[in-house]
Design a protein around this motif. Structure first.
Motif, short mmCIF file in Angstrom:
data_model
loop_
_atom_site.label_atom_id
_atom_site.label_comp_id
_atom_site.label_asym_id
_atom_site.label_seq_id
_atom_site.Cartn_x
_atom_site.Cartn_y
_atom_site.Cartn_z
N LYS A 147 0.72 -1.46 0.12
CA LYS A 147 -0.17 0.06 0.49
C LYS A 147 1.14 1.51 -0.06
O LYS A 147 1.47 2.18 0.83
CB LYS A 147 -0.33 0.34 1.11
CG LYS A 147 -1.40 -1.66 1.54
CD LYS A 147 -1.97 -1.00 2.65
CE LYS A 147 -3.21 -2.44 2.79
NZ LYS A 147 -3.85 -2.98 3.98
N PRO A 148 1.34 1.42 -1.21
CA PRO A 148 2.44 3.10 -0.96
C PRO A 148 2.13 4.02 -0.88
O PRO A 148 2.99 4.58 -0.35
CB PRO A 148 2.91 2.68 -2.36
CG PRO A 148 1.90 1.79 -3.49
CD PRO A 148 0.87 0.87 -3.10
N ALA A 149 0.54 4.07 -0.53
CA ALA A 149 0.05 5.30 -0.36
C ALA A 149 0.08 5.86 1.38
O ALA A 149 -0.03 7.04 1.57
CB ALA A 149 -1.45 6.02 -1.37
N VAL A 150 -0.53 4.38 1.10
CA VAL A 150 -0.75 4.87 2.75
C VAL A 150 0.68 4.93 3.88
O VAL A 150 1.40 5.04 4.61
CB VAL A 150 -0.85 3.51 4.09
CG1 VAL A 150 -0.82 3.27 5.32
CG2 VAL A 150 -2.40 3.35 3.13
N LYS A 152 3.31 5.73 1.63
CA LYS A 152 4.29 7.51 1.83
C LYS A 152 3.21 8.10 3.06
O LYS A 152 4.38 9.66 3.82
CB LYS A 152 4.37 7.67 0.73
CG LYS A 152 5.09 7.57 -0.57
CD LYS A 152 5.16 8.25 -1.34
CE LYS A 152 6.30 8.05 -2.78
NZ LYS A 152 6.16 8.39 -4.17
N PHE A 153 2.07 7.98 3.54
CA PHE A 153 1.38 9.05 4.15
C PHE A 153 2.47 9.25 5.31
O PHE A 153 2.37 10.33 6.35
CB PHE A 153 -0.31 8.96 4.01
CG PHE A 153 -0.71 10.33 5.56
CD1 PHE A 153 -0.27 10.88 5.61
CD2 PHE A 153 -0.54 8.85 6.51
CE1 PHE A 153 -1.49 11.35 6.19
CE2 PHE A 153 -1.41 9.77 7.70
CZ PHE A 153 -1.73 11.00 7.62
#
Length: 182
Positions: A147-150, A152-153
Motif C-alpha cells: 500500500k504505497p500511498a499509506v 508515503k503518508f
C-alpha cells in the motif's frame, strides 16, 4: 523576552537532546523513501545518538536530575546509537515494531508524569512523540509495502511530526526560552 523565563541548565541539555533526536528522526523518512543511503543515515544516527546519550548522562551526573530529563535522552541515545550502527554496517535491524510499542508505552507513562506536574507543553510534546512511535508500527509491516500511498503518508507524517515535536522545541530551548510553565 522569553516564553516562561530562562531555561535551567538541565533543560538546555534536554533541548540539545531534542534537537539532535530530531536530526536522527529527520534522516529516517528519506532513508525509507530510498533517497538516502542507510550507511549515510547511520553516521548521522551514531553522532546524534552519542550527543543525546551524553545529554542524559550530563543531567544525571552533573545536574543530579532524575525522571524524564534523564530517562528519555538515555533511552533514545542508546537506541539511536544502535540504529546508527545497524544502518552503518548495513545490517537489517529487526524488532523495530516491538521497540516502537515499548517506546509508545513509555511515552504514555512520561506524559502522565508531565500532566501530573502541570507541565502541559512537555505533555503535548510527549504525546507527539507517542504518535511518532505509533505510526512507526505499521511502517515496519511487510504488508504496508503493498500500500504505497499509506506508506508515503506515514513517512511524511513522521517527517512533519519530527519538526513539530523535536526540532522546533529543541531550537526554542536553545534560543534561551524555557518551556517549563512554573
Amino acid at each position: 523576552m522569553t516564553l516562561f523565563g530562562q531555561p535551567p541548565e538541565w533543560e538546555i541539555a534536554a533541548g540539545v537532546a531534542l534537537l539532535v533526536t530530531g536530526g536522527v528522526f529527520s534522516v529516517i523518512p528519506p532513508t525509507l523513501l530510498g533517497k538516502m543511503k542507510p550507511k549515510d543515515a547511520g553516521i548521522i544516527q551514531l553522532v546524534c545518538g552519542t550527543i543525546t546519550l551524553l545529554a542524559g548522562l550530563y543531567n544525571f551526573f552533573i545536574q543530579k536530575m532524575y525522571g524524564p530529563p534523564v530517562i528519555l535522552p538515555i533511552i533514545f541515545g542508546t537506541t539511536q546509537i544502535s540504529a546508527g550502527w545497524h544502518n552503518y554496517k548495513e545490517v537489517e535491524a529487526t524488532g523495530l515494531g516491538w521497540l516502537s510499542i515499548i517506546y509508545a508505552i513509555t511515552c504514555v507513562v512520561v506524559a502522565w508524569i508531565f500532566a501530573s506536574t502541570g507541565e502541559w507543553i512537555y505533555f503535548g510534546l510527549d504525546i507527539s512523540w507517542l504518535l511518532i512511535y505509533v505510526s512507526f508500527i505499521p511502517l515496519v509491516s511487510p504488508e504496508l509495502s503493498q500500500k504505497p500511498a499509506v506508506f508515503k503518508f506515514l513517512v511524511y507524517y513522521n517527517w512533519i511530526e519530527t519538526y513539530v515535536g523535536l526540532l522546533a522545541p529543541g531550537l526554542i530551548i536553545l534560543s534561551g526560552h524555557s518551556l517549563l510553565m512554573h
